[in-house]
Design a protein around this motif. Structure first.
Motif, short mmCIF file in Angstrom:
data_model
loop_
_atom_site.label_atom_id
_atom_site.label_comp_id
_atom_site.label_asym_id
_atom_site.label_seq_id
_atom_site.Cartn_x
_atom_site.Cartn_y
_atom_site.Cartn_z
N LEU A 137 93.44 58.67 -84.87
CA LEU A 137 94.36 57.53 -84.89
C LEU A 137 95.61 57.91 -84.12
O LEU A 137 96.71 57.91 -84.67
N GLY B 295 84.97 57.59 -91.57
CA GLY B 295 85.79 58.64 -90.97
C GLY B 295 84.98 59.92 -90.90
O GLY B 295 84.14 60.18 -91.76
N HIS C 21 97.55 51.42 -95.57
CA HIS C 21 98.23 52.42 -94.74
C HIS C 21 97.57 53.79 -94.70
O HIS C 21 97.90 54.61 -93.86
N LEU D 165 94.66 54.83 -93.96
CA LEU D 165 93.42 54.89 -93.19
C LEU D 165 93.10 56.30 -92.69
O LEU D 165 91.94 56.69 -92.61
N PHE D 166 94.15 57.05 -92.36
CA PHE D 166 93.88 58.37 -91.79
C PHE D 166 93.13 59.27 -92.76
O PHE D 166 92.35 60.13 -92.35
N LEU D 167 93.37 59.04 -94.05
CA LEU D 167 92.66 59.85 -95.05
C LEU D 167 91.15 59.59 -95.01
O LEU D 167 90.36 60.41 -95.46
N LEU D 168 90.77 58.44 -94.47
CA LEU D 168 89.35 58.16 -94.27
C LEU D 168 88.74 59.22 -93.36
O LEU D 168 87.56 59.57 -93.50
N ILE D 169 89.53 59.67 -92.38
CA ILE D 169 89.02 60.65 -91.42
C ILE D 169 89.04 62.05 -92.03
O ILE D 169 88.01 62.71 -92.09
N THR D 170 90.22 62.47 -92.50
CA THR D 170 90.29 63.86 -92.97
C THR D 170 89.38 64.08 -94.17
O THR D 170 88.86 65.17 -94.37
N LYS D 171 89.18 63.04 -94.98
CA LYS D 171 88.28 63.19 -96.13
C LYS D 171 86.86 62.72 -95.83
O LYS D 171 86.01 62.75 -96.70
N ARG D 172 86.62 62.26 -94.64
CA ARG D 172 85.28 61.82 -94.21
C ARG D 172 84.69 60.80 -95.17
O ARG D 172 83.62 61.00 -95.75
N ILE D 173 85.45 59.72 -95.36
CA ILE D 173 85.04 58.69 -96.30
C ILE D 173 84.23 57.62 -95.59
O ILE D 173 84.54 57.24 -94.47
#
Lengths: 364, 364
Positions: free
Chosen positions: A275, A302, B288, B290-298
């Protein structure tokens, strides 16, 4: 192994991370310092062997996620840089001395190293089923037809990001409509080419007309647009995808995702890789079109490349073949000299780079 | 079939949708009107048969998504109500006359009907592999041990929503940690019980202490909390899930999703079924984290029940067994009388209902 204390000290230029920041990174957030280092792995006290590797750094990778490490957050997935220590990141290096059974003097390696001329890497992890990717070190089977710098990009983490996100996350099918943001970057340029090889229709968004040209005439995208020249992204995407978007490869976040959702087709997939538009904001922009995820039955996932490194051997074989066959092309933006690394990293966030940003510390 | 014009007209009370609205729905957005109807399917002109069905409505379903139909939007997935016409939605009815080969006088059916005493349903769709769910009509194999009203909830669309979202979308595994919002509603109460049957640890959030009690003592949730009494939802979830959340069944949207993300475990799944907290807002709240979707691979996936209706026969058999064995319990909030339907629907958005909201038009 010789007695390390007898080995001469050599100077070691380093790029030091000053302190945690807010907002856009600046060159002055990093400072050059020259230390010294002995070019030998020190013997472990009370033990005859060490797992460390002493390397000469050749190519350093500038990657958007590095901005996240400039913030003091307690996130085990993106460990923060240490103020006063060199920046660390992916790079390609040559082994000068090794106490590790998997590496010998003269080996080329890619993985995590420091932004300095020489690095002593303690206990690198060589297993691809990893849980600490920030210690990864992989031996390169070097052949002269593939530039070593490629292991910072197309044959390294960004390549695996494109590969995993497209093939493993997006469930692509021939004839589908694919949209890629930040499409000329290290990851985006590969996703677009993978999509074309799959028989998809692919459009990319980029931040300059030069990059639009690159996408259309070099990487073979079906179309491309400069997001800075479009004022209504929902309408722009509608124009480029009158039939809608099946797969969105998300590299930017923020308002682009909100503009994509109304243009997604039912049962579309969104692979969220990065992002970049959000990394310099204290509070990320809100994403408001979540409800369309439901009515359009969208799957958004993600992911991070290291979860897929067990596929690296298969990936590497495929990519080398594609490269030597000319089926995939690759554009790097190389900067010469470690002292220019801070400017190169900072430039990622203004879109200064054209293609994968690499810093050349030394060529051999 | 008799000549319809000879059949006597009877009065038909209806709940009319007045006009498109903004903000929270009010009772006055709907108005009661009494029309007339002949209780026979009219013959098609120039043809001896008709595909229509004339039904007497028994139970009407109040569902959160109906708020979306009160807005004039061009969304093929959620067609808007027609001002001046009766509200339409899921219900249970008895067939009084049929021109459709799949239905006979005396059959009980569930599917789409009108908010009125009697409805003439044109060309209902009886195939479960549907593309127009708003015309669905399914024959009920009625047995006296299962209340007919259950086909508006546990054995109808909400039941299929819980089933598809939990078993098909969330990839649940024994021992995982499951969080359900709007957990005492038609969908939430079932998701929690499915999770317990799977051997998961499940916590629900609800809007009153009475509902907390219901979750813990009736539905067998491991724990529950009243979101109105918690000021820091991130901290509350951390308390209820010290090990983190594997599966979030999303029924509310808005700030709750932002509070869930920091508490998700790596590789967690979010099944997005509804966003009731957002339906009355002109612009949805931003999401807001959304980035945690990536780092946590959700993996986050939106879905709607009709995509899974082909599984309905299997689902129905399983659920009937669970109900008769007492393995799943079910709480309805029934309101007597069509004239009270507007208040019942409006009450969904203030959390007035306890359990699935049903309106009883007639019992036979």
């Amino acid at each position: 192994m010789e007695n390390v204390s007898l080995v001469e000290l050599v100077s070691n230029k380093q790029i030091i991370f000053r302190d945690y920041i807010t907002g856009f990174p600046k060159e002055t957030d990093m400072v050059s310092r020259t230390g010294t280092i002995r070019l030998k792995v020190p013997a472990k006290e009370g033990s005859s062997s060490s797992n460390s590797v002493l390397v000469k750094n050749l190519y350093l990778s500038c990657d958007p996620y590095m901005r996240l490490r400039m913030k003091k957050v307690d996130d085990p997935y993106v460990p923060a840089f240490t103020p006063g220590s060199p920046i660390s990141g992916y790079g390609v290096a040559k082994v000068l001395d090794s106490g590790h059974p998997d590496f010998n003097e003269g080996d080329y390696v890619w993985g995590f190293t420091g932004w300095e001329q020489y690095s002593l890497i303690d206990n690198p992890q060589t297993c691809l089923m990893m849980n600490k990717p920030e210690t990864l070190l992989i031996k390169i089977k070097h052949t002269t037809d593939i530039p070593l710098s490629y292991y910072t990009g197309i044959l390294g983490m960004p390549g695996m990001t494109a590969y995993a996100g497209f093939y493993e996350i997006s469930s692509p099918k021939k004839g589908e409509y694919v949209f890629v943001s930040a499409a000329s970057g290290a990851v985006g340029q590969l996703v677009g080419q993978f999509a074309k090889l799959m028989g998809c229709y692919v459009v990319g968004s980029v931040g300059s007309n030069q990059k639009v040209d690159l996408l259309k005439n070099k990487f073979g995208f079906d179309d491309a647009f400069n997001y800075k020249e479009e004022h209504d992204w929902v309408a722009a995407l509608k124009r480029y995808f009158p039939e809608g978007i099946d797969i969105y490869f998300e590299n930017v976040g923020g308002k682009m995702l909100d503009a994509v959702l109304p243009n997604m087709r039912p049962h579309g997939r969104i692979a969220a890789s990065g992002l970049i538009s959000q990394y310099n904001l204290e509070k990320p922009e809100g994403f408001h079109n979540l409800f369309l995820l439901i009515t359009k039955r969208i799957q958004m996932e993600g992911f991070v490349a290291p979860d897929y490194y067990h596929l690296y051997p298969k990936f590497l074989e495929m990519m080398k073949q594609y490269i030597t066959d000319g089926k995939i092309v690759y554009v790097e933006d190389t900067v010469e000299g470690l002292e220019n690394a801070p400017a190169a990293l900072v430039g990622l966030f203004t879109g200064r780079n054209v293609g994968k940003q690499v810093v050349v510390v030394a060529r051999e």
